[in-house]
Design an enzyme around this catalytic site. Sequence first.
Site, PDB file in Angstrom:
ATOM      1  N   GLY A 136     -23.457   5.987   3.998  1.00 47.13           N
ATOM      2  CA  GLY A 136     -24.150   5.139   3.038  1.00 47.13           C
ATOM      3  C   GLY A 136     -24.883   5.979   2.017  1.00 47.13           C
ATOM      4  N   CYS A 166     -22.101  10.573   8.816  1.00 47.67           N
ATOM      5  CA  CYS A 166     -22.950  10.889   7.669  1.00 47.67           C
ATOM      6  C   CYS A 166     -24.311  10.151   7.780  1.00 47.67           C
ATOM      7  CB  CYS A 166     -22.231  10.567   6.367  1.00 47.67           C
ATOM      8  SG  CYS A 166     -22.907  11.429   4.926  1.00 47.67           S
ATOM      9  N   TYR A 167     -24.522   9.107   6.982  1.00 50.53           N
ATOM     10  CA  TYR A 167     -25.752   8.330   7.110  1.00 50.53           C
ATOM     11  C   TYR A 167     -25.896   7.814   8.535  1.00 50.53           C
ATOM     12  CZ  TYR A 167     -29.247   4.672   6.176  1.00 50.53           C
ATOM     13  OH  TYR A 167     -30.372   3.877   6.195  1.00 50.53           O
ATOM     14  N   HIS A 191     -17.227  13.436   6.628  1.00 48.91           N
ATOM     15  CA  HIS A 191     -16.456  12.187   6.633  1.00 48.91           C
ATOM     16  C   HIS A 191     -15.079  12.436   7.251  1.00 48.91           C
ATOM     17  CE1 HIS A 191     -19.097   9.526   4.311  1.00 48.91           C
ATOM     18  NE2 HIS A 191     -19.452  10.625   3.665  1.00 48.91           N
ATOM     19  N   GLU A 200     -12.948  10.251   7.999  1.00 46.07           N
ATOM     20  CA  GLU A 200     -12.008   9.201   7.604  1.00 46.07           C
ATOM     21  C   GLU A 200     -11.222   9.531   6.344  1.00 46.07           C
ATOM     22  OE1 GLU A 200     -16.043   7.869   5.813  1.00 46.07           O
ATOM     23  OE2 GLU A 200     -15.266   9.100   7.459  1.00 46.07           O
ATOM     24  N   SER A 202       2.655 -13.165  -8.786  1.00 47.11           N
ATOM     25  CA  SER A 202       2.830 -12.330  -9.975  1.00 47.11           C
ATOM     26  C   SER A 202       4.126 -11.529  -9.946  1.00 47.11           C
ATOM     27  CB  SER A 202       1.654 -11.359 -10.108  1.00 47.11           C
ATOM     28  OG  SER A 202       1.717 -10.371  -9.086  1.00 47.11           O
ATOM     29  N   GLY A 203       4.702 -11.371  -8.766  1.00 50.90           N
ATOM     30  CA  GLY A 203       5.883 -10.528  -8.628  1.00 50.90           C
ATOM     31  C   GLY A 203       5.570  -9.155  -8.092  1.00 50.90           C
ATOM     32  N   GLY A 204       4.277  -8.808  -8.014  1.00 47.84           N
ATOM     33  CA  GLY A 204       3.876  -7.536  -7.441  1.00 47.84           C
ATOM     34  C   GLY A 204       3.866  -7.585  -5.927  1.00 47.84           C
ATOM     35  N   VAL A 205       3.582  -6.453  -5.310  1.00 48.75           N
ATOM     36  CA  VAL A 205       3.604  -6.358  -3.857  1.00 48.75           C
ATOM     37  C   VAL A 205       2.574  -7.289  -3.225  1.00 48.75           C
ATOM     38  CG1 VAL A 205       3.315  -4.811  -1.884  1.00 48.75           C
ATOM     39  CG2 VAL A 205       4.383  -3.961  -3.978  1.00 48.75           C
ATOM     40  N   ASP A 206       1.334  -7.250  -3.726  1.00 45.43           N
ATOM     41  CA  ASP A 206       0.247  -7.975  -3.078  1.00 45.43           C
ATOM     42  C   ASP A 206       0.477  -9.488  -3.063  1.00 45.43           C
ATOM     43  OD1 ASP A 206      -0.809  -5.427  -3.032  1.00 45.43           O
ATOM     44  OD2 ASP A 206      -2.064  -5.749  -4.783  1.00 45.43           O
ATOM     45  N   SER A 207       0.726 -10.057  -4.227  1.00 46.92           N
ATOM     46  CA  SER A 207       0.892 -11.509  -4.280  1.00 46.92           C
ATOM     47  C   SER A 207       2.165 -11.941  -3.563  1.00 46.92           C
ATOM     48  CB  SER A 207       0.902 -12.005  -5.731  1.00 46.92           C
ATOM     49  OG  SER A 207       2.051 -11.577  -6.418  1.00 46.92           O
ATOM     50  N   SER A 208       3.195 -11.105  -3.580  1.00 46.94           N
ATOM     51  CA  SER A 208       4.437 -11.442  -2.883  1.00 46.94           C
ATOM     52  C   SER A 208       4.229 -11.467  -1.377  1.00 46.94           C
ATOM     53  CB  SER A 208       5.536 -10.439  -3.246  1.00 46.94           C
ATOM     54  OG  SER A 208       5.843 -10.492  -4.620  1.00 46.94           O
ATOM     55  N   LYS A 230      -3.314  -0.717   0.218  1.00 45.85           N
ATOM     56  CA  LYS A 230      -1.964  -0.959  -0.274  1.00 45.85           C
ATOM     57  C   LYS A 230      -0.884  -0.585   0.731  1.00 45.85           C
ATOM     58  CE  LYS A 230      -0.880  -1.999  -4.003  1.00 45.85           C
ATOM     59  NZ  LYS A 230      -0.514  -3.275  -4.656  1.00 45.85           N
TER      60      LYS A 230
END
Length: 515
Positions: free
Chosen positions: A54, A81-82, A171, A173, A225-231, A371
């Site tokens: 943080g 970390c924090y 970190h 991660e 939209s045709g992109g990966v996410d919305s598809s 993603k």
Amino acid sequence: MSRPVLILDFGSQYTQLIARRVRELGVYAEIYPFNRPQSEIEAFGAGAIILSGGPNSVTSPNAPTIGQWIFDQGVPVLGICYGLQLTCHLLGGRVAASDDREYGPAEIRLRSSASDSKILQGLSQVQGVWMSHGDRVEALPEGFSILAETDSTPYAMIGCEHRQVYGVQFHPEVHHTPEGLDLLRNFCLSIAGLSNDWTMADFLDRKADEIRSQVGSDRVICGLSGGVDSSVVAALLQRAIGDQLTCIFVDHGMLRQGEREQVKTLFGSHFQSDLRVIDAESEFLSALEGVTDPEQKRKIIGRLFVEVFEREAKELAGAKWLAQGTLYPDVIESVSPLGGPSVTIKSHHNVGGLPERMGLGLVEPLRELFKDEVRLLGRELGLPDHLVQRHPFPGPGLAVRCPGLITRSRLETLRAADHILIEELYSTGWYHRCWQALCVLLPVRSVGVMGDERTYEEVLSVRAVASTDGMTADWVHLPHDVLGKIASRIVNEVRGVNRVMYDITSKPPGTIEWE
């Protein structure tokens, strides 16, 4: 499935990366804000707890904190970390501002006296890590010992073996800590004894159940939209609620070449979704006429999307929900993880609530994913590989790749150049070696010579970056012959461009998109 890992968020930009790394290990993880009620945290049934990093100092009067009871849950705890500093602060250690702040790469050395610690098993004696801290621990709580150190941070890694409470000042991660995943594996699998049996199929089943529970028998509108996410969202909703779903594809005139036809083929024919295509190009371009400020562009496009969906919702009896492909990087670039004041890097048209007048609730099943995880989910849903592996494309489309005025002719120029770029990257085998590649049509003209004639035309910038999650990115070292072929084709085949440049800026300091 074994007990999950609970990550308590204290405001780090990297918090979601912790969950992502844990899930890579096959262990399910969820994030709760640090101030979630104790009863809810205990009811979660965590098999291990991680306290995130943080931006605050634990010694500040209003620093985010939690009660000592978090260490009395009978499960291992790891502070990052924090989280390490808070652990020391709560359990009787001492934390103070450091004279030697560490930001960026550092080298830690494991203590030979700590070689038997389970969290160190298999780790290199000397290893590179990623630091980002100003405060430092000056005295350890009772029962803790030093596990690793740097030249300027003697308490780079600490542990109390009998309580199974650990802390790291770096970190683990982030990818800049090469052995960080091994450390998290030791913590989750060896120390906590969790099983690595969670898969993306589990996520799919859980999300499908959540969607059905959330929407009941209501109709849902999905902005496609045709992109990966919305598809992926559309395919997930189709799996979860079937004919309760109506997909709406808005052609706002700022799409990639062939986008509209590809969406109609995949979702209208293959998935047999209730797909409605709206031609709104003139409406969007009219609203954007004369606008050059990037934030204003995004807000105009976001507003119009809402208005278009609002109109369409009125035509659909029983539509009560709007589904969107919001991902976590969108969320953390738009709002503070702690819900407090923060600097907006850029607004995202698909982040946040909808106007109350619209009367639609929000369904965002990908909000906790990055993603690459969305791509895995897409494969699980049976989406074709050419779509699942497609580069990210912004919701506002080519509008954010067209600095300055947005006109139909400039968009046509940009669309043609983008098509050439992607075609060449595919043909040379570089497409899948890039996280994202794009063209930006600059509001700059340059003098050139073509066919023995003087030209004064626009400049186009090509950008290709490598990344794993979109949080950070490095520019791709495309071979000179590939760049040369791309530039030659664009200048010769795209009317109105006489100069091509290559953007070699990493993220940070630049964002991947220009606007």
